[in-house]
Design a protein around this motif. Structure first.
Motif, mmCIF file in Angstrom:
data_model
loop_
_atom_site.group_PDB
_atom_site.id
_atom_site.type_symbol
_atom_site.label_atom_id
_atom_site.label_comp_id
_atom_site.label_asym_id
_atom_site.label_seq_id
_atom_site.Cartn_x
_atom_site.Cartn_y
_atom_site.Cartn_z
ATOM 1 N N GLY A 1 -3.716 5.907 -16.244
ATOM 2 C CA GLY A 1 -3.107 4.691 -16.768
ATOM 3 C C GLY A 1 -4.046 3.914 -17.665
ATOM 4 O O GLY A 1 -5.272 4.063 -17.583
ATOM 5 N N VAL A 2 -3.458 3.090 -18.532
ATOM 6 C CA VAL A 2 -4.230 2.181 -19.376
ATOM 7 C C VAL A 2 -3.597 0.798 -19.292
ATOM 8 O O VAL A 2 -2.402 0.660 -19.016
ATOM 9 C CB VAL A 2 -4.292 2.650 -20.848
ATOM 10 N N VAL A 3 -4.417 -0.222 -19.531
ATOM 11 C CA VAL A 3 -3.960 -1.607 -19.437
ATOM 12 C C VAL A 3 -3.755 -2.161 -20.839
ATOM 13 O O VAL A 3 -4.648 -2.090 -21.685
ATOM 14 C CB VAL A 3 -4.981 -2.471 -18.674
ATOM 15 N N LEU A 4 -2.563 -2.731 -21.075
ATOM 16 C CA LEU A 4 -2.244 -3.319 -22.373
ATOM 17 C C LEU A 4 -2.340 -4.836 -22.345
ATOM 18 O O LEU A 4 -2.664 -5.452 -23.365
ATOM 19 C CB LEU A 4 -0.839 -2.903 -22.826
ATOM 20 N N ALA A 5 -2.025 -5.456 -21.211
ATOM 21 C CA ALA A 5 -2.041 -6.918 -21.125
ATOM 22 C C ALA A 5 -2.329 -7.323 -19.689
ATOM 23 O O ALA A 5 -1.971 -6.621 -18.739
ATOM 24 C CB ALA A 5 -0.710 -7.509 -21.587
ATOM 25 N N GLY A 6 -2.960 -8.491 -19.532
ATOM 26 C CA GLY A 6 -3.223 -9.008 -18.206
ATOM 27 C C GLY A 6 -4.478 -8.424 -17.581
ATOM 28 O O GLY A 6 -5.280 -7.742 -18.231
ATOM 29 N N LEU A 7 -4.650 -8.680 -16.299
ATOM 30 C CA LEU A 7 -5.806 -8.218 -15.529
ATOM 31 C C LEU A 7 -5.277 -7.465 -14.312
ATOM 32 O O LEU A 7 -4.685 -8.055 -13.407
ATOM 33 C CB LEU A 7 -6.657 -9.416 -15.094
ATOM 34 N N VAL A 8 -5.480 -6.155 -14.320
ATOM 35 C CA VAL A 8 -4.898 -5.268 -13.303
ATOM 36 C C VAL A 8 -5.961 -4.858 -12.296
ATOM 37 O O VAL A 8 -7.129 -4.658 -12.650
ATOM 38 C CB VAL A 8 -4.288 -4.017 -13.973
ATOM 39 N N GLU A 9 -5.540 -4.726 -11.052
ATOM 40 C CA GLU A 9 -6.403 -4.181 -10.002
ATOM 41 C C GLU A 9 -5.656 -3.064 -9.290
ATOM 42 O O GLU A 9 -4.437 -3.118 -9.124
ATOM 43 C CB GLU A 9 -6.790 -5.271 -9.002
ATOM 44 N N ASN A 10 -6.402 -2.036 -8.874
ATOM 45 C CA ASN A 10 -5.830 -0.908 -8.143
ATOM 46 C C ASN A 10 -6.649 -0.661 -6.884
ATOM 47 O O ASN A 10 -7.228 0.420 -6.714
ATOM 48 C CB ASN A 10 -5.826 0.348 -9.022
ATOM 49 N N PRO A 11 -6.759 -1.650 -5.987
ATOM 50 C CA PRO A 11 -7.661 -1.507 -4.847
ATOM 51 C C PRO A 11 -7.178 -0.487 -3.821
ATOM 52 O O PRO A 11 -5.980 -0.286 -3.612
ATOM 53 C CB PRO A 11 -7.672 -2.916 -4.244
ATOM 54 N N ILE A 12 -8.154 0.139 -3.202
ATOM 55 C CA ILE A 12 -7.899 1.017 -2.064
ATOM 56 C C ILE A 12 -8.159 0.184 -0.814
ATOM 57 O O ILE A 12 -9.271 -0.339 -0.636
ATOM 58 C CB ILE A 12 -8.837 2.238 -2.096
ATOM 59 N N ALA B 1 0.849 -1.184 0.000
ATOM 60 C CA ALA B 1 0.000 0.000 0.000
ATOM 61 C C ALA B 1 0.891 1.243 0.000
ATOM 62 O O ALA B 1 1.910 1.300 0.686
ATOM 63 C CB ALA B 1 -0.910 -0.006 1.220
ATOM 64 N N HIS B 2 0.506 2.253 -0.793
ATOM 65 C CA HIS B 2 1.352 3.430 -0.932
ATOM 66 C C HIS B 2 0.526 4.595 -1.467
ATOM 67 O O HIS B 2 -0.645 4.440 -1.820
ATOM 68 C CB HIS B 2 2.522 3.156 -1.886
ATOM 69 N N THR B 3 1.154 5.751 -1.540
ATOM 70 C CA THR B 3 0.548 6.940 -2.141
ATOM 71 C C THR B 3 1.551 7.576 -3.095
ATOM 72 O O THR B 3 2.752 7.268 -3.062
ATOM 73 C CB THR B 3 0.154 7.988 -1.078
ATOM 74 N N HIS C 1 -3.386 3.181 -2.109
ATOM 75 C CA HIS C 1 -3.821 2.121 -3.008
ATOM 76 C C HIS C 1 -2.733 1.067 -3.159
ATOM 77 O O HIS C 1 -1.594 1.235 -2.708
ATOM 78 C CB HIS C 1 -4.177 2.684 -4.388
ATOM 79 N N ILE C 2 -3.102 -0.024 -3.791
ATOM 80 C CA ILE C 2 -2.192 -1.109 -4.162
ATOM 81 C C ILE C 2 -2.349 -1.311 -5.660
ATOM 82 O O ILE C 2 -3.463 -1.219 -6.188
ATOM 83 C CB ILE C 2 -2.561 -2.401 -3.413
ATOM 84 N N THR C 3 -1.260 -1.546 -6.358
ATOM 85 C CA THR C 3 -1.339 -1.895 -7.778
ATOM 86 C C THR C 3 -0.869 -3.325 -7.922
ATOM 87 O O THR C 3 0.242 -3.661 -7.504
ATOM 88 C CB THR C 3 -0.473 -0.963 -8.635
ATOM 89 N N ARG C 4 -1.707 -4.179 -8.516
ATOM 90 C CA ARG C 4 -1.339 -5.590 -8.611
ATOM 91 C C ARG C 4 -1.854 -6.209 -9.902
ATOM 92 O O ARG C 4 -2.826 -5.744 -10.508
ATOM 93 C CB ARG C 4 -1.870 -6.362 -7.404
ATOM 94 N N CYS C 5 -1.180 -7.279 -10.293
ATOM 95 C CA CYS C 5 -1.601 -8.116 -11.414
ATOM 96 C C CYS C 5 -2.376 -9.273 -10.790
ATOM 97 O O CYS C 5 -1.815 -10.057 -10.023
ATOM 98 C CB CYS C 5 -0.390 -8.604 -12.205
ATOM 99 N N ALA C 6 -3.654 -9.360 -11.082
ATOM 100 C CA ALA C 6 -4.549 -10.291 -10.393
ATOM 101 C C ALA C 6 -4.068 -11.738 -10.489
ATOM 102 O O ALA C 6 -3.504 -12.142 -11.510
ATOM 103 C CB ALA C 6 -5.956 -10.176 -10.970
#
Length: 276
Positions: free
Chosen positions: A84-95, A75-77, A119-124
């Motif tokens: 941002g835009v997604v080019l590949a995979g399944l991205v999540e940006n949960p708070i 988790a960070h700020t 938030h967190i940025t992760r590849c599901a």
């Protein structure tokens, strides 16, 4: 701050300088094929950054991010908002603590993270592959895992636009459709997806404002000038820049494996000036 987070922060600060290239030293059109994007490891076994324009340690920039499947940041700020835009995979940006913020974002999706939004940025974990995203900021990039600057209200209404929800309108029948996801391209700053039919091409034209773009699907060509015999081909994960007043054609190559999808952003309004 814990020792672990201190190490992460030092890694990010140390690696934050731009991957220097001639990208913004030359006012001419710029094309960076996906194979030529220089990535740096930012978080070991989690994330790599590949900056293609600007200097992310000092100011405005555009940066590709690779994320390992199933992996995410702590988790960070950030001190400045980014798009941002997604080019590949399944991205999540949960708070953290906000279940409604877990929005799966596949290729062709858009997201915005406000300044100081925890938030967190992760590849599901259920992503079909590792993830590839592209983000850009008008200010320098930072990463604060201490959460000391977190704004509890920031991000609660952050816009996430899964690909299926992007509304497209026909611009050139049989050739191009536009889907603007933020701003108003008729009046000012905006970010817009473009669908191009395989083999389809615009007439020669120019724009009075420069733009930056990335390729999300297909094989794109942007001959500049428009009569260039052997233009650079741009596969998925490529970046290009078209300066103001540059005559060019935008087309989805005949050899493209599919229709093309791109995303471009401008700091000024969009126009289309045909060139005889």
């Amino acid at each position: 701050m814990s020792k672990k987070l201190g190490i992460i922060l030092s890694l990010l600060v140390g690696a934050c300088a731009s991957d220097e290239s001639a990208v913004q030293k030359n006012p001419a059109a710029v094309f960076v094929q996906s194979k030529d994007v220089a990535f740096q490891e930012i978080l070991p076994e989690i994330a790599e950054f590949g900056t293609v324009h600007g200097d992310r340690s000092a100011g405005a920039h555009g940066t590709f991010v690779r994320l390992k499947k199933g992996q995410g940041t702590p988790a960070h700020t950030h001190g400045a908002a980014y798009d941002g835009v997604v080019l590949a995979g399944l991205v999540e940006n949960p708070i953290p603590g906000n279940g409604a913020s877990v929005v799966p974002l596949g290729p062709g999706s858009y997201y915005h993270v406000p300044a100081n939004a925890e938030h967190i940025t992760r590849c599901a974990p259920n992503s079909a592959s590792d993830c590839l995203t592209f983000f850009y900021q008008a200010s320098a990039f930072d990463f604060d895992p201490s959460l000391s600057a977190a704004d509890p209200a920031a991000g609660t209404t952050a816009p996430f636009r899964p690909a299926a929800s992007v509304q497209f309108e026909t611009i050139l029948p049989g050739v191009a459709e536009f889907g603007t996801v933020y701003g108003d391209r008729a009046t000012g700053r905006h970010g817009t997806f473009v669908k191009l039919t395989k083999g389809g091409a615009t007439p020669p034209h120019l724009h009075t404002a420069a733009y930056h773009a990335v390729v999300l699907a297909g094989l794109l060509e942007n001959p500049t000038p428009s009569g260039e015999a052997k233009p650079t081909t741009l596969p998925v994960g490529s970046y290009y820049f078209v300066p103001a007043g540059a005559e060019h054609v935008t087309r989805c190559a005949d050899a493209s494996p599919s229709d093309c999808l791109t995303f471009f952003y401008q700091e000024q309004a969009f126009d289309f000036v045909p060139v005889p």
